[in-house]
Enzyme design. Structure first.
Site, short mmCIF file in Angstrom:
data_model
loop_
_atom_site.label_atom_id
_atom_site.label_comp_id
_atom_site.label_asym_id
_atom_site.label_seq_id
_atom_site.Cartn_x
_atom_site.Cartn_y
_atom_site.Cartn_z
N ASN A 195 0.70 -1.59 0.04
CA ASN A 195 0.07 -0.17 -0.10
C ASN A 195 0.81 1.26 -0.17
OD1 ASN A 195 0.79 -0.01 2.52
ND2 ASN A 195 -0.65 -0.91 3.35
N LEU A 196 0.08 2.48 -0.55
CA LEU A 196 1.12 3.83 -0.64
C LEU A 196 1.80 4.10 1.24
CD1 LEU A 196 1.56 5.96 -2.13
CD2 LEU A 196 -0.45 7.20 -0.94
N SER A 197 1.64 3.95 1.94
CA SER A 197 2.24 4.08 3.11
C SER A 197 3.84 2.72 3.42
CB SER A 197 1.60 4.16 4.80
OG SER A 197 1.30 2.48 5.05
N GLU A 198 3.18 1.43 2.96
CA GLU A 198 4.15 0.57 2.84
C GLU A 198 4.88 0.64 1.97
OE1 GLU A 198 1.52 -3.33 4.17
OE2 GLU A 198 1.99 -2.58 2.22
N ASP A 264 -5.39 -8.20 1.21
CA ASP A 264 -5.58 -9.77 0.84
C ASP A 264 -6.82 -9.93 -0.10
OD1 ASP A 264 -4.14 -9.99 3.75
OD2 ASP A 264 -6.15 -10.08 4.86
#
Length: 477
Positions: A195-198, A264
């Site tokens: 995701n964007l934060s990751e 998921d």
């Protein structure tokens, strides 16, 4: 033309990763505890659902695909509950039982559709012998079309690099939902889905879409990935592949109640679609639609084929999406009854770029509904030459249909859309470029019906031909 669902029933996918049991306690709350300033919940409903890698497998099985799940559990009630829940939805489990560890369990307490607290019961599986997991992967490689590695940093994927190599040697694509900032351990994977934060935790804060693309392409090169899909919450998804233009897909979520397990769902639908024989672009389209469905549900959830079909086809019922000519005529008639102004444009839209997106957004502002008519593959070949189109018709229409500015997408076989325009008779016909209005196909018919014809400028510096030339030069270099 209609978008058809993948043949999920012929797809075999193995999921390996951190499995867990999600428990939910529901009940009303009407007072504060006298013991501490916390609400008192009167629990009246208890639910148990597979979570983590198990939820990925559930999402795959819910589509009708053949899902196999491998992971580490304890020997306890939670493991038994997990196995039973998965068997009930046709997930084939092959757990490695570790008697010294409990099955990872997460308990959530909810009231009035709000999560009040989460309690985790777990000990990491770091240090557990990975060989039984490797053996299970090896046994399945000849009968699966994709391998998903679902990483929640609980220890099941401590030997992730060996797992990647096992699958790649067998020619099986490896999809990974990553965890943490050490992406080196995922080197050689087919697709990562942070995701964007990751993603930003690895590459740094990205202020623009261009920075996401630039840093994402560097990450692909650094770690020898085949592709990268960055999920961006309300901004949708961005698919990056070497030698191809970025594919940005806006979110399809209407309401967001809970994002639990949405990642998921995304990787599960991606894997099932690829294993069914579809392209990565198509897999992203279906995954994006599925994510829009699942975030509208409370708690860890899955998406059924009917829900997915409604998400990708049902847009026609509300005036959106890829349509046949007859479906479009009905939709236009309904729009006119509502007093809406219908705008229409056309083109090849082979490799969608910023100029296209800007042009379509400007066209949409001129009315209430925007129709985009797209040249078929044969029509494109006659118009552009034997090397075109780069992207087949269905993929071009899928991408256009995902744009916020576009209401309806339809195809035509002829060299020009004159016949189609004459049948639709939009209120405003728009064309980009340096045409004169009278030169635009369909202009006479639109004028005769009292409509308008307008020429819009394209954004300078944006060209499909130039993009293709640059890709060809990059390959030579």
């Amino acid at each position: 033309m209609k978008v058809t669902l993948p043949e999920f029933e012929r797809a075999g996918v193995m999921v390996v990763g951190d499995v867990m049991l999600d428990r939910y306690w529901y009940g009303p709350t009407s007072r504060i505890s006298p013991e501490a300033p916390v609400p008192v919940v009167k629990v009246n409903t208890i639910e148990e659902r597979p979570g983590g890698a198990a939820n990925v497998a559930m999402n795959i099985a819910s589509l009708g695909a053949n899902a196999r799940l491998v992971g580490l559990t304890g020997i306890d009630d939670a493991a038994r509950a997990l196995s039973k829940s998965l068997a009930d939805v046709n997930v084939k489990c092959d757990f490695v039982s570790v008697p010294t560890h409990p099955t990872i369990t997460k308990l959530r307490v909810l009231s009035r559709n709000q999560q009040l607290i989460r309690l985790d019961f777990e000990e990491g599986f770091e240090g557990v012998d990975p060989q039984p997991l490797h053996e299970r992967i090896n046994q399945a490689l000849s009968s699966i079309g994709a391998l998903v590695l679902s990483d929640y940093a609980k220890g099941a994927l401590a030997s992730v690099q060996q797992m990647i190599q096992l699958a790649r040697k067998a020619g099986v694509p490896v999809l990974i939902d990553p965890k943490g900032t050490d992406f080196e351990r995922y080197r050689g994977a087919t697709l990562l889905t942070p995701n964007l934060s990751e993603f930003e935790a690895v590459v740094g804060k990205c202020k623009t879409e261009e920075e996401i693309v630039e840093r994402g392409m560097k990450l692909i090169a650094d770690y020898e990935l085949s592709a990268l899909l960055v999920t961006r919450s309300e901004q949708g998804m961005s698919l990056l592949q070497p030698g191809k233009a970025p594919l940005h897909m806006p979110t399809q979520a209407q309401e967001v109640y809970d994002v639990t397990g949405a990642g998921d769902t995304v990787i599960g639908v991606l894997a099932a679609t690829l294993a069914a024989g579809n392209s990565l672009e198509e897999a992203c389209f279906f995954a994006n639609a599925a994510a829009g469905v699942v975030v509208g549900k409370l708690g860890t959830s899955t998406v059924s084929p009917i829900e997915l079909e409604n998400a990708v086809r049902g847009r026609a019922d509300t005036g959106f999406g890829v349509m046949t000519e007859e479906e479009l005529k009905l939709a236009v008639a309904a729009a006119r009854k509502r007093g809406e102004k219908v705008v229409m444009t056309n083109g090849v839209f082979d490799i969608l770029h910023a100029g296209h997106v800007s042009y379509l957004a400007n066209a949409r502002k001129l009315g209430d509904r925007l129709i985009v008519a797209v040249n078929s593959d044969a029509s494109t070949k006659r118009l552009k030459g034997d090397s075109r189109p780069v992207n087949p018709l269905e993929q071009r229409m899928i991408v256009l249909g995902a744009l916020e500015a576009v209401d309806w997408v339809v195809s035509f076989e002829e060299d020009t859309p004159q016949r189609l325009i004459a049948g639709i008779l939009p209120d405003l016909l728009v064309k980009g470029g340096d045409y004169k209005p009278e030169e635009i196909a369909g202009s006479k018919e639109v004028w005769a019906n009292g409509g308008e014809v307008l020429v819009l400028n394209f954004e300078d510096g944006c060209s499909t031909t130039n993009i293709i030339k640059k890709i060809q030069l990059d390959k030579k270099g």
